[in-house]
Design a protein around this motif. Structure first.
Motif, PDB file in Angstrom:
ATOM      1  N   UNK A 110      16.492  -5.188   5.878  1.00 20.27           N
ATOM      2  CA  UNK A 110      14.859  -5.280   5.853  1.00 20.27           C
ATOM      3  C   UNK A 110      14.075  -4.323   6.348  1.00 20.27           C
ATOM      4  N   UNK A 111      12.721  -4.182   5.788  1.00 22.48           N
ATOM      5  CA  UNK A 111      12.199  -3.435   6.469  1.00 22.48           C
ATOM      6  C   UNK A 111      11.011  -3.686   7.191  1.00 22.48           C
ATOM      7  N   UNK A 112      10.169  -2.779   7.643  1.00 28.29           N
ATOM      8  CA  UNK A 112       8.827  -3.518   8.233  1.00 28.29           C
ATOM      9  C   UNK A 112       7.657  -2.828   7.402  1.00 28.29           C
ATOM     10  N   UNK A 113       6.670  -3.693   7.384  1.00 35.77           N
ATOM     11  CA  UNK A 113       5.485  -3.279   6.596  1.00 35.77           C
ATOM     12  C   UNK A 113       4.120  -3.759   7.389  1.00 35.77           C
ATOM     13  N   UNK A 114       3.192  -3.073   7.289  1.00 41.60           N
ATOM     14  CA  UNK A 114       1.934  -3.262   7.961  1.00 41.60           C
ATOM     15  C   UNK A 114       0.903  -3.429   7.157  1.00 41.60           C
ATOM     16  N   UNK A 115       1.250  -3.927   5.880  1.00 40.05           N
ATOM     17  CA  UNK A 115       0.178  -4.462   4.825  1.00 40.05           C
ATOM     18  C   UNK A 115       1.027  -5.572   4.040  1.00 40.05           C
ATOM     19  N   UNK A 116       0.126  -7.018   4.387  1.00 39.60           N
ATOM     20  CA  UNK A 116       0.714  -8.093   3.600  1.00 39.60           C
ATOM     21  C   UNK A 116       0.050  -8.406   2.361  1.00 39.60           C
ATOM     22  N   UNK A 117      -0.794  -7.158   2.261  1.00 40.35           N
ATOM     23  CA  UNK A 117      -1.487  -7.583   0.833  1.00 40.35           C
ATOM     24  C   UNK A 117      -2.885  -8.215   1.107  1.00 40.35           C
TER      25      UNK A 117
END
Length: 176
Positions: A110-117
């Motif tokens: 799993x990764x990390x994201x700072x944009x959920x759209x």
């Protein structure tokens, strides 16, 4: 200690939503509440479930077309019903970003994201995080985007791992 796990139903071209499949496959567990929301920009549906069940922790699940599972670090004050319309703020005078407050280690896959759209997943995150902040409730919130084509058994196992991790961390905090 209550944990709410929510996901969404079908939308656009997706006749099935992996998050609804996961929610329906979760076994009944003490303190676990689940919800499947219609995919729409309706803040009441998110706030009502928080007020009704009063969870200590919330894990939101969203379907995505990304190639890996990603834990979202923040919600953005933006929404858009489709790529053909312009982006609008969720709250005119709201914060640009609201950070998630629940950290879950989902492993190396799993990764990390700072944009959920800017669609309903992000909208749900922003509405819930703003509600938590405004009401001064001590609710920990995290959100996981799950690829639409992931093996459902693997996805259910991952969510079960996340729930167990939240419960274990909560038990440790109570003992300290």
């Amino acid at each position: 200690m209550g944990v709410l796990v929510y996901g969404f139903g079908p939308y656009r071209e997706f006749r099935n939503n992996i998050t609804e499949t996961i929610i329906k496959a979760l076994p009944p567990l003490p303190g676990l509440t689940t919800a499947v929301f219609p995919v729409r920009f309706n803040q009441r549906q998110f706030i009502d479930v928080l007020e009704r069940h009063k969870p200590d922790h919330v894990i939101g699940l969203g379907q995505c077309t990304r190639h890996r599972i990603e834990f979202e670090s923040r919600a953005t004050n933006r929404k858009r019903a489709s790529n053909r319309v312009s982006v609008k703020p969720i709250r005119q005078s709201g914060a640009e970003f609201l950070p998630t407050t629940l950290d879950i280690n989902l492993g190396s896959d799993a990764g990390h994201s700072d944009t959920a759209g800017d669609y309903v997943c992000n909208y749900s995150m922003y509405v819930i995080l703003e509600y938590i902040r405004r009401s001064q409730r001590n609710i920990r919130f995290g959100f996981v985007h799950i690829p639409h084509n992931i093996d459902s058994g693997r996805a259910v196992a991952l969510v079960m791992q996340a729930i167990a991790q939240v419960q274990l961390n909560s038990e440790r905090a109570c003992q300290e």
